[in-house]
Design a protein around this motif. Structure first.
Motif, short mmCIF file in Angstrom:
data_model
loop_
_atom_site.label_atom_id
_atom_site.label_comp_id
_atom_site.label_asym_id
_atom_site.label_seq_id
_atom_site.Cartn_x
_atom_site.Cartn_y
_atom_site.Cartn_z
N HIS A 192 52.33 43.57 40.67
CA HIS A 192 51.76 44.84 40.24
C HIS A 192 50.37 44.62 39.64
O HIS A 192 49.42 45.32 39.97
N ARG A 193 50.27 43.60 38.79
CA ARG A 193 48.98 43.32 38.16
C ARG A 193 47.92 42.95 39.20
O ARG A 193 46.79 43.42 39.15
N LEU A 194 48.31 42.11 40.13
CA LEU A 194 47.33 41.63 41.12
C LEU A 194 46.86 42.75 42.03
O LEU A 194 45.69 42.82 42.38
N LEU A 195 47.78 43.64 42.39
CA LEU A 195 47.39 44.69 43.33
C LEU A 195 46.64 45.83 42.63
O LEU A 195 45.96 46.61 43.29
N SER A 196 46.77 45.91 41.32
CA SER A 196 46.03 46.96 40.61
C SER A 196 44.78 46.39 39.91
O SER A 196 44.06 47.10 39.24
N ASP A 197 44.54 45.10 40.11
CA ASP A 197 43.42 44.42 39.45
C ASP A 197 42.10 44.73 40.18
O ASP A 197 42.10 45.00 41.38
N ASP A 198 41.00 44.65 39.42
CA ASP A 198 39.69 44.92 40.05
C ASP A 198 39.09 43.68 40.71
O ASP A 198 37.99 43.73 41.25
N GLY A 199 39.81 42.57 40.66
CA GLY A 199 39.31 41.36 41.29
C GLY A 199 38.42 40.53 40.39
O GLY A 199 37.96 39.46 40.79
#
Lengths: 279, 563
Positions: A238-245
């Motif tokens: 969840h964190r990785l897919l909602s992260d801004d990179g």
């Protein structure tokens, strides 16, 4: 490791550096990453001859020759496979793959996935500058879709993928992101990645000042993670897919068993095998 | 022959095993379709009182468990009016082309009888019948059956009954087929082995303890046989994500000091060629066993051809001298593969071993191949604090290789051109020096007499390689009986070439025959490029999957191209 703890140890980072001068452009993020790698090795007090740095092709993949460790500079994209064979053959070595976004995610995408899945104890360090630098400025799998280039005028029209999420889905056992402008931070991540059993993946945002000069502003965009690393892949996902990179830090620490295989040359008695064939 | 799953291959294997137990030699080759079940399967067995390495020109007996897919096999089963066909009464109608051979057809109740006997299957009855027909002792056959099929729930009593019932069938038709009595031979000196098993064993004897592979027909059974046996020896075989990965894993393990190999067939070899170039440049030993099949592309995965010669010799980019060897028979798969490991390790150079589906999947009874003499091992650099040049320009071109972990010998194995120290270099002088080094080490090495098998003397010379050597050697023996002096040169070492040795071997030759299983005459062109041939040259170059048979070679030997 405590973030305030200074990186002072038995070996100096200079003990890992060879006399070969890097081919990188002045201001390249990779200088910082190289320095972080040496600091991490020094902190871990790893004898240089017990470390193997394996790479493929690209600016980032030049690192083996710049080290005082054992190095293997192979073909484009296949370094995780070389490292797998080496680590299985010589489990006592510390094996580190240095790679770039084109090498690891494009031509080496299949090996990236399966190295994560296989979970051999090694660290994959990807210097991600969202461009092919050595071939002078082509888009990679992490380049924004609208980035204009000679080979793809007006942009590729293809969305970049999320390597950390791919690594998580593929089974990597440790997933982190750093920024080359923070060499101490990257060194800490590498220390943790090398120490953690199994396959560790560290993406380091490493600006290409020549072909992506706008990446100089990454230093204003990166921000460290405000939460503790999770052991729960669902939370990490969840964190990785909602992260801004641009979030740096450790995203995921897994506890999958490390893939090991015994390889040795001790037993040379073939008689039992040959007896099976007797008639 | 029969539909896939009918047990044709098992019948053939058991017949061969039983015959081997009582002193015959033999060879079983298989022809199957691509289907896993329900396709077609043909076991071709040739038995003799002397060693058998190849196909003959005809078959005495054809057993048809059914005729469902027989038309696909007709070309592979030469019959004539002296042949006997024993077919199941419920197996359908024989194809007209089979009847046109003039062979004598007998219809027998395999399936009906199998239905009446507990535990019996039609193929077991056929085996009992063949055993009786050929004069193989029923005890030997029963033991072979029990060894193989007891795991599948067949009891010894049921096996005995079924084989005996099959044997009884021979009283219902006239027949003259019978094997010549076997010559006495020592027990314990013989093996029942396939070429793929032999190659695996050769690799193990050579010291290989790591393999990374990707499944591909017809090489997979080599990997499957090797995997548990490598484990027993403290080694490991792992399945990679593709052939590129497997080749790279091999280089990684070999760089780590462990003799390593991969196993593949044509399409896989194509994927490995870039990494083979890396092995040449970085001077990392590695062995590839390539079990050839019909190509190009997916081609004919289940059947044999000698058409990967060009890619093995010339498939690497750049000037990339490397080793190419070819096995010549099932037993020679062991010898050649072991030698390839020795050469690869000694010369720090990749070696491609060309086998093929015919040898790889053929089962044979052979004498245990003698151990090869020890070869110089990989030259290793020991720890030290003085300067270490990984790619030093030595007299014989071989420079000591440091294994990771060795103190003071750190270096980078590099696919980039480099100087003697190993530092990347694009300079002309370094490039030339390293090209010369990699070329010199292969050219200066003493390969001894194993570069070719040379048989006989004569002004007529047959040049061949790989599995076609069997047909050539048999034809040469027959030609000599007809008064023609024939010399056979079957090449085992294809690269590097051996011009001096070949010149010596070809001295006095006035006529050359070239025999190979390739549509584009790859071997003939290779010979033309590297070796002088006499003015008179005749060529047999046919594609697979049909084998080149002794009769065809004999005909050319005795009558030339005019016939």
């Amino acid at each position: 490791m405590n973030k305030a703890e200074p990186l002072i140890a038995r070996y100096s980072h200079k003990d890992y550096k060879s006399a070969v001068k890097p081919i990188w452009c002045p201001g390249c993020g990779h200088f910082g990453v190289e320095s972080s790698l040496f600091r991490a090795l020094a902190y871990l007090e790893l004898p240089p001859e017990q470390v193997a740095v394996v790479s493929g092709i690209g600016c980032s993949s030049r690192i083996p020759a710049y080290t005082q460790c054992y190095g293997f500079h192979g073909v484009h994209g296949r370094a995780p496979a070389v490292a797998t064979g080496l680590k299985l053959a010589r489990p006592e070595l510390t094996v580190i793959v240095t790679s770039g976004d084109g090498d690891a995610f494009s031509i080496g995408g299949n090996h990236f996935i399966h190295a994560c899945r296989r979970n051999v104890d090694m660290t994959l360090l990807v210097m991600d500058n969202e461009v092919y630098g050595m071939t002078k400025g082509q888009p990679s799998p992490t380049t924004p879709a609208d980035w204009d280039s000679k080979i793809a005028p007006g942009g590729t029209g293809v969305n970049p993928f999320a390597p950390l999420a791919v690594a998580l889905a593929s089974g990597a056992n440790f997933i982190a992101r750093g920024f080359s402008g923070d060499p101490n931070g990257v060194a800490r991540l590498l220390v943790e990645a090398i120490q953690h059993p199994g396959f560790s993946f560290v993406q380091v945002l490493s600006p290409c000042v020549t072909y992506r000069p706008e990446e100089k502003f990454w230093k204003k965009m990166v921000h460290s993670s405000s939460v503790e690393p999770t052991h729960d892949p669902a939370v990490a996902g969840h964190r990785l897919l909602s992260d801004d990179g641009f979030t740096t830090g450790v995203f995921y620490i897994g506890n999958r068993p490390t893939y090991t295989a015994t390889v040795g040359t001790s037993d040379n008695d073939l008689s039992a095998i040959e007896e099976e064939l007797a008639i | 022959m029969g539909s896939g799953g009918a047990g044709s291959i098992t019948t053939g294997s058991l017949l061969l095993e039983a015959a081997g137990q009582v002193g015959w030699y033999g060879l079983l080759t298989r022809s199957v379709g691509p289907q896993i079940r329900g396709g077609e399967a043909l076991a071709m067995v040739r038995l003799a009182p002397t060693p058998v390495t190849g196909h003959g020109d005809r078959y005495d007996v054809l057993v048809a468990l059914d005729w469902h897919n027989a038309s696909r096999f007709i070309a592979e089963v030469p019959l004539d009016d002296k042949s006997l066909i024993l077919a199941d009464a419920n197996g359908g109608d024989p194809p007209p082309a089979i009847l046109a051979t003039g062979a004598h057809l007998v219809t027998l109740p395999f399936t009906d009888l199998a239905d009446e006997l507990p535990g019996a299957r039609p193929n077991l009855l056929a085996l009992g019948m063949l055993s009786e027909l050929l004069g193989i002792s029923m005890d030997s056959t029963t033991q072979a059956v029990i060894r193989t099929l007891s795991d599948k729930g067949l009891s010894a009593a049921h096996a005995t009954d079924a084989l005996a019932a099959g044997g009884q069938l021979t009283t219902t038709f006239p027949h003259t087929q019978r094997l010549a009595p076997p010559k006495p031979r020592d027990t314990g000196r013989y093996w029942l082995i396939t070429g793929n098993q032999a190659a695996a064993l050769g690799a193990l004897r050579g010291g290989v303890r790591f393999a990374a592979v990707y499944p591909i027909t017809p090489a997979t059974d080599l990997s499957e046989w090797m995997a548990p046996r490598l484990q027993k020896l403290g080694g490991q075989l792992i399945q990679a994500e593709d052939e590129i990965a497997s080749m790279n894993m091999v280089l990684g393990a070999s760089f780590g000091g462990i003799p390593s190999m991969t196993i593949t067939s044509g399409p896989g070899l194509a994927l490995m060629t870039e990494t083979l170039g890396l092995a040449v440049a970085a001077e990392v030993p590695a062995v590839v066993v390539n079990v050839m099949r019909g190509g190009p592309s997916t081609g004919i995965p289940t059947k044999s051809e000698q058409s990967d010669l060009n890619i093995a010799l010339y498939g690497l980019h750049g000037d990339a001298p490397h080793l190419v060897l070819a096995s010549q028979s099932v037993a020679d798969c062991l010898t050649t593969t072991q030698w390839a490991v020795q050469l690869s390790e000694a010369l720090q150079c990749p070696a491609i071993v060309l086998s093929d589906q015919f040898m790889g999947q053929a089962l044979t009874i052979c004498e245990r191949p003698a151990p090869l003499p020890d070869a110089p091992p990989r030259r290793i650099a020991s720890a030290g604090s003085d300067r270490y040049d990984r790619y030093a320009l030595t007299e014989d071109g071989i420079s000591p290789m440091a294994i990771p972990g060795t103190l003071g010998r750190q270096h980078t194995a590099d696919g980039l051109e480099h100087n003697a120290h190993g530092t990347p270099s694009s300079g002309a002088a370094d490039h030339l020096a390293q090209l010369n080094k990699r070329c010199t080490k292969l050219e200066q090495y003493d390969y001894g007499d194993a570069w070719a098998e040379i048989d006989g003397e004569g002004e007529t010379v047959v040049l061949t390689w790989g599995s076609t050597a069997a047909a050539v050697l048999e034809a040469a023996t027959q030609a000599r009986a007809s008064g023609l002096a024939v010399k056979v040169i079957a090449l085992r070492l294809l690269s590097p070439t051996q011009p001096d040795k070949m010149a010596l071997a070809m001295r006095g030759a006035r006529r050359a025959l070239v025999v190979e299983q390739s549509h584009s005459a790859q071997f003939h062109h290779f010979l033309r490029a590297y070796y002088p041939l006499p003015d008179q040259v005749e060529v047999i170059s046919r594609p697979g999957p049909l084998p080149i048979r002794p009769g065809e070679v004999l005909n050319l030997l005795l009558h030339g191209n005019q016939s």
